[in-house]
Design a protein around this motif. Structure first.
Motif, PDB file in Angstrom:
ATOM      1  N   LEU A  10     -24.192 -27.685 -21.158  1.00 48.60           N
ATOM      2  CA  LEU A  10     -25.133 -26.985 -22.034  1.00 48.60           C
ATOM      3  C   LEU A  10     -26.087 -26.124 -21.219  1.00 48.60           C
ATOM      4  O   LEU A  10     -26.627 -26.578 -20.215  1.00 48.60           O
ATOM      5  N   GLN A  11     -26.268 -24.893 -21.657  1.00 47.23           N
ATOM      6  CA  GLN A  11     -27.195 -24.011 -20.947  1.00 47.23           C
ATOM      7  C   GLN A  11     -28.620 -24.149 -21.496  1.00 47.23           C
ATOM      8  O   GLN A  11     -29.583 -24.086 -20.762  1.00 47.23           O
ATOM      9  N   ASN A  12     -28.729 -24.308 -22.792  1.00 49.01           N
ATOM     10  CA  ASN A  12     -30.055 -24.436 -23.406  1.00 49.01           C
ATOM     11  C   ASN A  12     -29.934 -25.242 -24.694  1.00 49.01           C
ATOM     12  O   ASN A  12     -28.840 -25.709 -25.041  1.00 49.01           O
ATOM     13  N   THR A  13     -31.024 -25.382 -25.366  1.00 47.80           N
ATOM     14  CA  THR A  13     -30.988 -26.200 -26.597  1.00 47.80           C
ATOM     15  C   THR A  13     -31.177 -25.352 -27.859  1.00 47.80           C
ATOM     16  O   THR A  13     -31.475 -25.877 -28.931  1.00 47.80           O
ATOM     17  N   LYS A  14     -30.950 -24.043 -27.679  1.00 44.92           N
ATOM     18  CA  LYS A  14     -31.136 -23.162 -28.858  1.00 44.92           C
ATOM     19  C   LYS A  14     -30.164 -23.509 -29.979  1.00 44.92           C
ATOM     20  O   LYS A  14     -30.425 -23.276 -31.153  1.00 44.92           O
ATOM     21  N   PHE A  15     -29.027 -24.044 -29.589  1.00 38.41           N
ATOM     22  CA  PHE A  15     -27.976 -24.335 -30.577  1.00 38.41           C
ATOM     23  C   PHE A  15     -28.452 -25.341 -31.634  1.00 38.41           C
ATOM     24  O   PHE A  15     -27.885 -25.428 -32.717  1.00 38.41           O
ATOM     25  N   MET A  16     -29.501 -26.108 -31.298  1.00 31.11           N
ATOM     26  CA  MET A  16     -29.939 -27.167 -32.229  1.00 31.11           C
ATOM     27  C   MET A  16     -30.308 -26.618 -33.600  1.00 31.11           C
ATOM     28  O   MET A  16     -30.107 -27.276 -34.616  1.00 31.11           O
ATOM     29  N   THR A  17     -30.823 -25.394 -33.625  1.00 32.07           N
ATOM     30  CA  THR A  17     -31.165 -24.787 -34.917  1.00 32.07           C
ATOM     31  C   THR A  17     -29.901 -24.675 -35.772  1.00 32.07           C
ATOM     32  O   THR A  17     -29.904 -25.000 -36.964  1.00 32.07           O
ATOM     33  N   TYR A  18     -28.825 -24.205 -35.120  1.00 35.98           N
ATOM     34  CA  TYR A  18     -27.563 -24.067 -35.863  1.00 35.98           C
ATOM     35  C   TYR A  18     -27.041 -25.427 -36.322  1.00 35.98           C
ATOM     36  O   TYR A  18     -26.573 -25.586 -37.451  1.00 35.98           O
TER      37      TYR A  18
END
Ligand SMILES: Nc1ncnc2c1ncn2[C@@H]1O[C@H](COP(=O)(O)OP(=O)(O)OP(=O)(O)O)[C@@H](O)[C@H]1O
Length: 653
Positions: free
Chosen positions: A290-298
């Motif tokens: 994982l590069q970041n946790t932005k995906f959590m919104t999706y």
């Protein structure tokens, strides 16, 4: 209290004061040690209804009434003690005794003990063939099977039996008769048979009057078996015992080293949640960091999406349990599903064409194949057009809510659509692309347009039954095939989806048009059929619970240190009832099996109808005339006794 109508005579009917009216009591005629005696003792202490006064009882009998003065039929079938002949041919005067399972071997007349509850006499005790299948588990409506009588008399071989009806019964009867003027309801629960509208809808799968249809049963059994499958630890020794909150992993596909269409190696497992025990489907993306946790919104947005044509995303987590950095997507598990690719593009359906992916396992799937010969696909192999529209409706239905939620599918691919029975489609890989290919620069709108292009390709591939139809160089030929094989409407829809203009799902709706109605009709018809299956099983479930109670009581070796508990008191009556329901025999001693009889009896017991039933002791010396209402009372009371003993540690012996 004891019986109201415990009398027999070897003469024709006589006055009430005649000595042949032999009131039975615990101390009169019934051996103290007999089981019948224990039952009668129970009656005298615990049964609230009835009277022991024979004069009072018989005072209620109006022997002058037209019905009660029914003549004793000299031609009544003769009751021959010692013979096993059961003759029930005299329908005008039902031969009560002929209706017992085994009358033979008697050396004396049986005693009749009337139950304290009253009601109509059970009309069918003799083994009788079932009524026609559509009504074979229905009993006659109480009150209709026989005219209302103030007294019931029977002559058998010169012996007259009297069965007075009490005030209670006449009340019931008059109630029934009153209700005849308006409507008549069965006094107990029963499955009334397949409704005619469902009968016409039924598929070839075979139906059963009492049980779920064979097709549905096999399907459900199969699904259950798949759900319960466990991996052989020897064969799958490399599988971790536990992954996050899940254990009992079972691979859903051979673990091949090929990149899935998403560009990473992926594998699927069935797994059980440690706390809830529910089965889920884990999609593991191998070697993903994982590069970041932005995906959590999706992920949160996908988790909220519930629709009958999508596989819901439950959660996403990373793990090192597999020995690498894996990303795991948890979805609902749909046992028995197969991918659309397997279903419609499998090698045997391609007229001998080999699996386009078999040669190079590292090639992403499915539209990347470079060969250009698949369009030789035979038109005889085509799918029926209504089925294609059915798929279109389901897929657009899923896309519609996805797009409405400001999301995009991004995996509308024949390997990422699963199909279960009844041609149900579900999008199975939602959210993965949003997590592993986070691209801030590209707006969702762009991916939504890509979804529609993917839909156009998918429909084209399905119509040509070829994954290669969608290759750039093949599209013109593929459209030509569609034009030749299917309606203009289907072609127009594909052309619209593959066009360069901006497309919307709303534009697709008028293209589908009245086919929505066909789909709705099919679904509603299927619902009707399934509802009928449920109603059968609902009745079976009810009877099963009843059987559990009976089974818990009958033949119980001991209760509270009493080894005779299940043989005495209320339980004795339940034992005789069990014999009556399940152990009847024919004239020549062969077992008499009739499911309708069993169901009918259990249904009446469940509701506790006032109708009476004659139970014979195993030594054939005693007969209890007892109402289902009382049997139900006995059942409930005895079961409650066991239940409370099971809960109270004081009762542990
Ligand atoms: N939610 C689910 N419940 C039950 N089975 C599923 C579910 N999703 C997928 N499957 C089954 O798991 C198997 C593998 O699915 P998958 O999506 O990996 O397809 P695939 O053809 O292997 O695709 P890829 O090549 O991209 O891995 C298929 O047999 C599919 O039917």
């Amino acid at each position: 209290m004891i019986a109201e109508s415990k009398c027999w005579t070897s003469e024709k009917p006589v006055g009430m004061d005649h000595p042949i009216y032999m009131p039975y009591s615990v101390s009169n005629g019934v051996p103290q040690e007999s089981k019948l005696n224990t039952y009668m003792s129970r009656q005298s202490t615990s049964t609230p209804l009835g009277t022991n006064n024979l004069s009072q009882t018989f005072a209620k009998i109006n022997l002058d009434s037209p019905l009660s003065s029914k003549k004793v039929m000299p031609q009544s079938p003769e009751f021959i003690p010692g013979s096993r002949v059961i003759n029930s041919s005299n329908s005008a005067s039902p031969n009560l005794f002929s209706s017992f399972p085994v009358i033979g071997q008697q050396t004396s007349y049986p005693r009749i003990v009337d139950s304290p509850h009253s009601g109509t006499m059970s009309p069918h005790i003799t083994p009788q063939p079932s009524p026609p299948p559509n009504i074979n588990n229905c009993s006659p409506i109480p009150g209709l099977e026989k005219p209302t009588v103030a007294t019931y008399q029977e002559n058998v071989g010169g012996t007259t039996y009297f069965y007075p009806t009490s005030a209670d019964n006449s009340h019931n009867t008059s109630e029934t008769m009153n209700s005849l003027n308006s409507s008549i309801a069965s006094s107990y629960q029963v499955y009334p048979g397949t409704p005619s509208h469902v009968n016409t809808l039924k598929s070839k799968g075979g139906s059963s009057a009492f049980f779920i249809s064979d097709d549905t049963r096999v399907e459900i059994l199969n699904r259950n078996a798949l759900t319960l499958l466990q991996a052989d630890p020897d064969q799958f020794s490399e599988l971790p015992h536990e992954v996050d909150n899940y254990h009992d992993l079972y691979p859903l596909e051979p673990i091949l080293i090929h990149k899935a269409h998403i560009g990473y190696q992926a594998s699927m497992y069935k797994a059980t949640h440690i706390k809830t025990g529910m089965r889920y489907c884990l999609r593991r993306i191998h070697g993903f960091r994982l590069q970041n946790t932005k995906f959590m919104t999706y992920v949160e947005m996908w988790k909220k999406l519930v629709h009958s044509n999508i596989v819901q995303l439950k959660e996403v987590f990373t793990t090192k349990t597999f020995g690498d950095n894996s990303m795991v997507f948890v979805y609902d598990y749909h046992p028995g599903s197969e991918t659309l690719l397997n279903k419609h593009f499998s090698p045997d359906q391609l007229n001998g064409y080999s699996d386009p992916f078999a040669s190079d396992p590292t090639t992403p799937r499915p539209y990347s194949h470079q060969k250009n010969n698949i369009l030789r696909h035979a038109q005889s192999n085509k799918l029926p057009e209504p089925l294609i529209w059915n798929y279109i409706i389901q897929l657009t239905s899923a896309l519609r809510i996805i797009h409405a939620a400001n999301l995009a599918c991004r995996s509308l691919d024949p390997t990422k659509i699963i199909i279960t029975s009844g041609h149900r489609l579900r999008l199975s890989c939602l959210g993965v692309m949003d997590v592993i290919m986070t691209d801030n620069a590209t707006v969702t709108e762009h991916y939504q347009q890509e979804d529609l292009t993917a839909l156009g390709k998918l429909v084209l591939a399905i119509a040509c039954k070829s994954t290669m139809a969608v290759q750039h160089t093949n599209i013109a030929t593929a459209i030509e095939i569609v034009t030749r094989t299917y309606t203009q409407d289907l072609r127009n829809l594909i052309m619209y989806l593959l066009s360069n203009r901006r497309r919307t799902l709303a534009d697709l709706m008028p293209m589908i048009g009245a086919r929505f109605y066909t789909q709705l009709d099919n679904i509603q018809s299927r619902t009707d059929v399934m509802e009928n299956e449920v109603s059968k099983e609902m009745e079976n479930g009810r009877l099963f619970r009843l059987m559990v109670k009976l089974g818990t009581i009958n033949e119980r070796p001991e209760f509270n240190l009493d080894g005779t508990w299940s043989e005495t008191g209320d339980r004795y009556m339940l034992k005789l009832f069990r014999d009556y329901v399940f152990h009847q025999v024919m004239d020549d001693g062969r077992p008499w099996l009739d499911m309708a009889h069993v169901i009918q009896c259990l249904n009446k017991l469940d509701t506790g109808v006032p109708e009476k039933v004659c139970l014979m002791s195993r030594d054939e010396q005693s007969i209890l005339v007892v109402s289902y209402a009382e049997l139900k009372h006995c059942l409930e009371q005895s079961y409650d006794e066991i239940l409370s003993a099971s809960m109270s540690p004081d009762n542990v012996t």
